[in-house]
Design an enzyme around this catalytic site. Sequence first.
Site, PDB file in Angstrom:
ATOM      1  N   HIS A 196      -2.728   7.292   7.293  1.00  0.00           N
ATOM      2  CA  HIS A 196      -1.753   8.249   6.748  1.00  0.00           C
ATOM      3  C   HIS A 196      -2.430   9.553   6.324  1.00  0.00           C
ATOM      4  O   HIS A 196      -1.829  10.628   6.417  1.00  0.00           O
ATOM      5  CB  HIS A 196      -1.040   7.654   5.525  1.00  0.00           C
ATOM      6  N   CYS A 229       5.856  -0.245   7.556  1.00  0.00           N
ATOM      7  CA  CYS A 229       5.484   0.972   6.827  1.00  0.00           C
ATOM      8  C   CYS A 229       6.701   1.432   6.043  1.00  0.00           C
ATOM      9  O   CYS A 229       7.812   1.458   6.581  1.00  0.00           O
ATOM     10  CB  CYS A 229       5.056   2.065   7.800  1.00  0.00           C
ATOM     11  N   LEU A 230       6.480   1.807   4.786  1.00  0.00           N
ATOM     12  CA  LEU A 230       7.591   2.256   3.944  1.00  0.00           C
ATOM     13  C   LEU A 230       8.197   3.558   4.481  1.00  0.00           C
ATOM     14  O   LEU A 230       9.331   3.890   4.158  1.00  0.00           O
ATOM     15  CB  LEU A 230       7.130   2.430   2.497  1.00  0.00           C
ATOM     16  N   GLN A 273       2.873  10.102   1.795  1.00  0.00           N
ATOM     17  CA  GLN A 273       4.206   9.463   1.849  1.00  0.00           C
ATOM     18  C   GLN A 273       5.093   9.903   0.687  1.00  0.00           C
ATOM     19  O   GLN A 273       6.311   9.729   0.745  1.00  0.00           O
ATOM     20  CB  GLN A 273       4.080   7.930   1.842  1.00  0.00           C
ATOM     21  N   HIS A 275      -4.536   1.134   7.450  1.00  0.00           N
ATOM     22  CA  HIS A 275      -3.192   1.704   7.616  1.00  0.00           C
ATOM     23  C   HIS A 275      -3.009   2.890   6.662  1.00  0.00           C
ATOM     24  O   HIS A 275      -2.514   3.956   7.059  1.00  0.00           O
ATOM     25  CB  HIS A 275      -2.161   0.600   7.357  1.00  0.00           C
ATOM     26  N   GLU A 276      -3.426   2.711   5.393  1.00  0.00           N
ATOM     27  CA  GLU A 276      -3.277   3.799   4.402  1.00  0.00           C
ATOM     28  C   GLU A 276      -4.153   4.983   4.762  1.00  0.00           C
ATOM     29  O   GLU A 276      -3.740   6.146   4.646  1.00  0.00           O
ATOM     30  CB  GLU A 276      -3.627   3.308   2.992  1.00  0.00           C
ATOM     31  N   GLY A 297       0.842  -1.191   0.000  1.00  0.00           N
ATOM     32  CA  GLY A 297       0.000   0.000   0.000  1.00  0.00           C
ATOM     33  C   GLY A 297       0.873   1.234   0.000  1.00  0.00           C
ATOM     34  O   GLY A 297       2.071   1.156   0.310  1.00  0.00           O
TER      35      GLY A 297
HETATM   36  O1  GNR Z   1       4.120  -2.491   2.605  1.00  0.00           O
HETATM   37  C1  GNR Z   1       3.442  -2.378   3.628  1.00  0.00           C
HETATM   38  N1  GNR Z   1       3.156  -3.489   4.354  1.00  0.00           N
HETATM   39  C2  GNR Z   1       2.206  -3.509   5.367  1.00  0.00           C
HETATM   40  C3  GNR Z   1       2.176  -4.621   6.193  1.00  0.00           C
HETATM   41  C4  GNR Z   1       1.249  -4.703   7.202  1.00  0.00           C
HETATM   42  C5  GNR Z   1       0.338  -3.686   7.381  1.00  0.00           C
HETATM   43  C6  GNR Z   1       0.366  -2.567   6.585  1.00  0.00           C
HETATM   44  C7  GNR Z   1       1.296  -2.473   5.581  1.00  0.00           C
HETATM   45  S1  GNR Z   1       1.313  -1.082   4.548  1.00  0.00           S
HETATM   46  C8  GNR Z   1       2.993  -1.043   4.064  1.00  0.00           C
HETATM   47  C9  GNR Z   1       3.225   0.028   3.020  1.00  0.00           C
HETATM   48  C10 GNR Z   1       2.976   1.390   3.638  1.00  0.00           C
HETATM   49  O2  GNR Z   1       3.737   1.933   4.377  1.00  0.00           O
HETATM   50  N2  GNR Z   1       1.860   1.970   3.342  1.00  0.00           N
HETATM   51  O3  GNR Z   1       1.554   3.159   3.891  1.00  0.00           O
HETATM   52 NI    NI Z   2       2.583   3.202   5.801  1.00  0.00          NI
END
Ligand code: GNR
Ligand code: NI
Length: 178
Positions: free
Chosen positions: A140, A94-95, A51, A136-137, A46
Site C-alpha cells: 500500500h 483488503c479493506l 487507506q 500487503h501493508e 492490518g
Molecule cells: O483485513 C485484512 N485481511 C487480510 C487478509 C489476507 C491478507 C491481507 C489482509 S490485510 C486486510 C486489511 C487491509 O486491507 N490492509 O491493508
Molecule cells: Ni489492504
Amino acid sequence: MALLPIIVAPDPRLKLTCEPVTEVTDELRQLMDDMLDTMYDAPGIGLAAPQVGVTKRIIVVDVTKNEDEHHPYQMVNPEIKWRSEELLDYEEGCLSLPEQYAQVTRPEKVRVRYLDRDGNSQEVEASDILATCIQHEMDHLDGVLFVDHLSKLRRDLILRKLKKYKAQLPPVKVGAHG
Ligand code: GNR
Ligand code: NI
C-alpha cells in the site's frame, strides 16, 4: 478513540507512493492509535496510512485472533531486509477492496526493520499470515493493491465491480469536519 474513514478503490489516493517519516511525533502516535482502532473496528488484520488518506510510510498490523493475546505492531518506515525463497499462497482481502478475495503468492518469511512508536529501530522476523499481512501493508505504501498481483483480466473484473459498488453508495462529503 477515533475511527477514520477508509478509502475504497478505485481511487487515485491508493496509487500514490508514500513519503518516509522524518520524526515520530505525538501527532503520528495519535494517527497510529486511530489506525489500530479503525482496523479492529472494521475488522481487519492490518491497515496502511494511505487507506485513511495519509501519504506517509506507516502501517499497523495485528494478526492475533482473540483480545487476550492482542499483539499490535505499529511500524514507521518499514523496510524488508530479507525474504525467504519459500513462497506462500494466501487468500487475501483488503479493506479498500470490500468483499473481494483472491490468492496471492508472496515470500513465506520476511525480516522487517522499522521505527516503533518511540522512534527506536526494531527488527522482526515474520512468517505465515503475519509475513503476508506486513507485505500487503507495505505494498500500500507504494500504491500497490493485492489485485496488482493478479492478471489484468482478474484485476479489471474486481475493479469494475467496485466501481459499481461505489456508485450505489451515498455521496462522500468532501472537506466536512464532524
Ligand atoms: O483485513 C485484512 N485481511 C487480510 C487478509 C489476507 C491478507 C491481507 C489482509 S490485510 C486486510 C486489511 C487491509 O486491507 N490492509 O491493508
Ligand atoms: Ni489492504
